[in-house]
Motif scaffolding. Structure first.
Motif, PDB file in Angstrom:
ATOM      1  N   LYS A 159      -2.367  35.812  35.834  1.00 20.24           N
ATOM      2  CA  LYS A 159      -3.355  36.573  35.064  1.00 20.24           C
ATOM      3  C   LYS A 159      -3.968  35.736  33.940  1.00 20.24           C
ATOM      4  O   LYS A 159      -4.732  36.271  33.131  1.00 20.24           O
ATOM      5  CB  LYS A 159      -2.705  37.823  34.470  1.00 20.24           C
ATOM      6  N   TYR A 160      -3.631  34.476  33.873  1.00 19.80           N
ATOM      7  CA  TYR A 160      -4.121  33.611  32.801  1.00 19.80           C
ATOM      8  C   TYR A 160      -4.240  32.179  33.331  1.00 19.80           C
ATOM      9  O   TYR A 160      -3.782  31.872  34.436  1.00 19.80           O
ATOM     10  CB  TYR A 160      -3.155  33.639  31.610  1.00 19.80           C
ATOM     11  N   ALA A 161      -4.905  31.331  32.576  1.00 16.18           N
ATOM     12  CA  ALA A 161      -4.970  29.873  32.788  1.00 16.18           C
ATOM     13  C   ALA A 161      -6.030  29.419  33.790  1.00 16.18           C
ATOM     14  O   ALA A 161      -6.335  28.234  33.860  1.00 16.18           O
ATOM     15  CB  ALA A 161      -3.605  29.306  33.195  1.00 16.18           C
ATOM     16  N   TRP A 162      -6.619  30.328  34.559  1.00 15.04           N
ATOM     17  CA  TRP A 162      -7.637  29.926  35.525  1.00 15.04           C
ATOM     18  C   TRP A 162      -8.994  29.778  34.833  1.00 15.04           C
ATOM     19  O   TRP A 162      -9.384  30.621  34.030  1.00 15.04           O
ATOM     20  CB  TRP A 162      -7.734  30.941  36.668  1.00 15.04           C
ATOM     21  N   GLY A 163      -9.707  28.715  35.162  1.00 14.90           N
ATOM     22  CA  GLY A 163     -11.007  28.449  34.569  1.00 14.90           C
ATOM     23  C   GLY A 163     -12.039  29.505  34.923  1.00 14.90           C
ATOM     24  O   GLY A 163     -11.887  30.257  35.898  1.00 14.90           O
TER      25      GLY A 163
END
Length: 238
Positions: A159-163
């Motif tokens: 749910k986090y860290a993806w560009g």
């Protein structure tokens, strides 16, 4: 009128029987995105309390989360066991803590570097890869079954860290992070944009098969790369 009424009743009864014979996991699965009651946050909480456990790697004492998906137990974190031909993204130790290590193919299958240029022929009776005891490096076939079961990579991505804010739902607690990979020349690429995993499958003596997820794409994909590139590793329980 009466015969028509009987035909309708029979049709309704048959429909009910067919529906009742369907896999209840497909019909009532709370993690199924097509379900009317689907809620990614609720699904994750349910998985967290019911199907996630832990894996203790006796080689270095590291503990990994484990999640059960489609009848198989998967590591819910990338392998972070240090061996030769393994790397931290950008050679920064903190990235190993975040993404796990990146492995050349021979290292991922538990062999020495010479096997980056010769066939290994991994199978059930010969080698389990670098994974902890009782666990194996999954084949491309196993990865493809996983992505088919969850209906797309968006339900495996973190749910986090993806560009580009292209984060996933992490509906099963798999938490696929975009840790990028290392080119054979030592260049690091695609952090925040790609999660790329080695499989135990080979294309040729010098080419391995990988499975990857990317920003902007909802699916998961098979690919090939030089065995000297370094990719992430997830393990599946035997």
């Amino acid at each position: 009128m009466k015969p028509s009424f009987i035909v309708i009743q029979i049709a309704i009864l048959l429909g009910s029987l067919l529906y009742g014979c369907a896999d209840p996991g497909e019909r009532d699965n709370p993690y199924d995105s097509v379900s009317a009651s689907y809620d990614p946050a609720v699904a994750f909480d349910s998985v967290s309390t019911k199907d996630i456990s832990q894996l203790y790697d006796e080689r270095d004492g590291r503990i990994y989360r484990v999640v059960k998906i489609g009848g198989l137990h998967w590591m819910a974190e990338n392998l972070n066991y240090q061996v030769d031909s393994s790397f931290c993204y950008n050679d920064e130790p903190d990235n190993c803590n975040k993404y796990g290590r990146l492995y050349q193919w021979a290292a991922a299958v538990g062999m020495n570097e010479s096997y980056n240029k010769q066939n290994v022929y991994m199978d059930e009776d010969y080698g389990k890869g670098l994974c902890p005891k009782g666990w194996s490096l999954p084949s491309l076939y196993t990865w493809k079954n996983l992505i088919d079961y969850v209906n797309g990579a968006d339900y495996l991505k973190s749910k986090y860290a993806w560009g580009r804010d292209d984060n996933g739902y992490d509906s099963y607690g798999f938490t696929a992070l975009p840790g990028g990979f290392r080119e054979s020349n030592g260049t690091y690429k695609e952090e925040s944009y790609m999660a790329s995993f080695w499989t135990s499958s080979e294309e040729s003596a010098t080419i391995g098969k990988k499975f990857y997820m990317k920003v902007g794409y909802a699916g998961g994909y098979e690919g090939i790369d030089s065995k000297y590139t370094a990719q992430s590793v997830r393990c599946v329980k035997d």
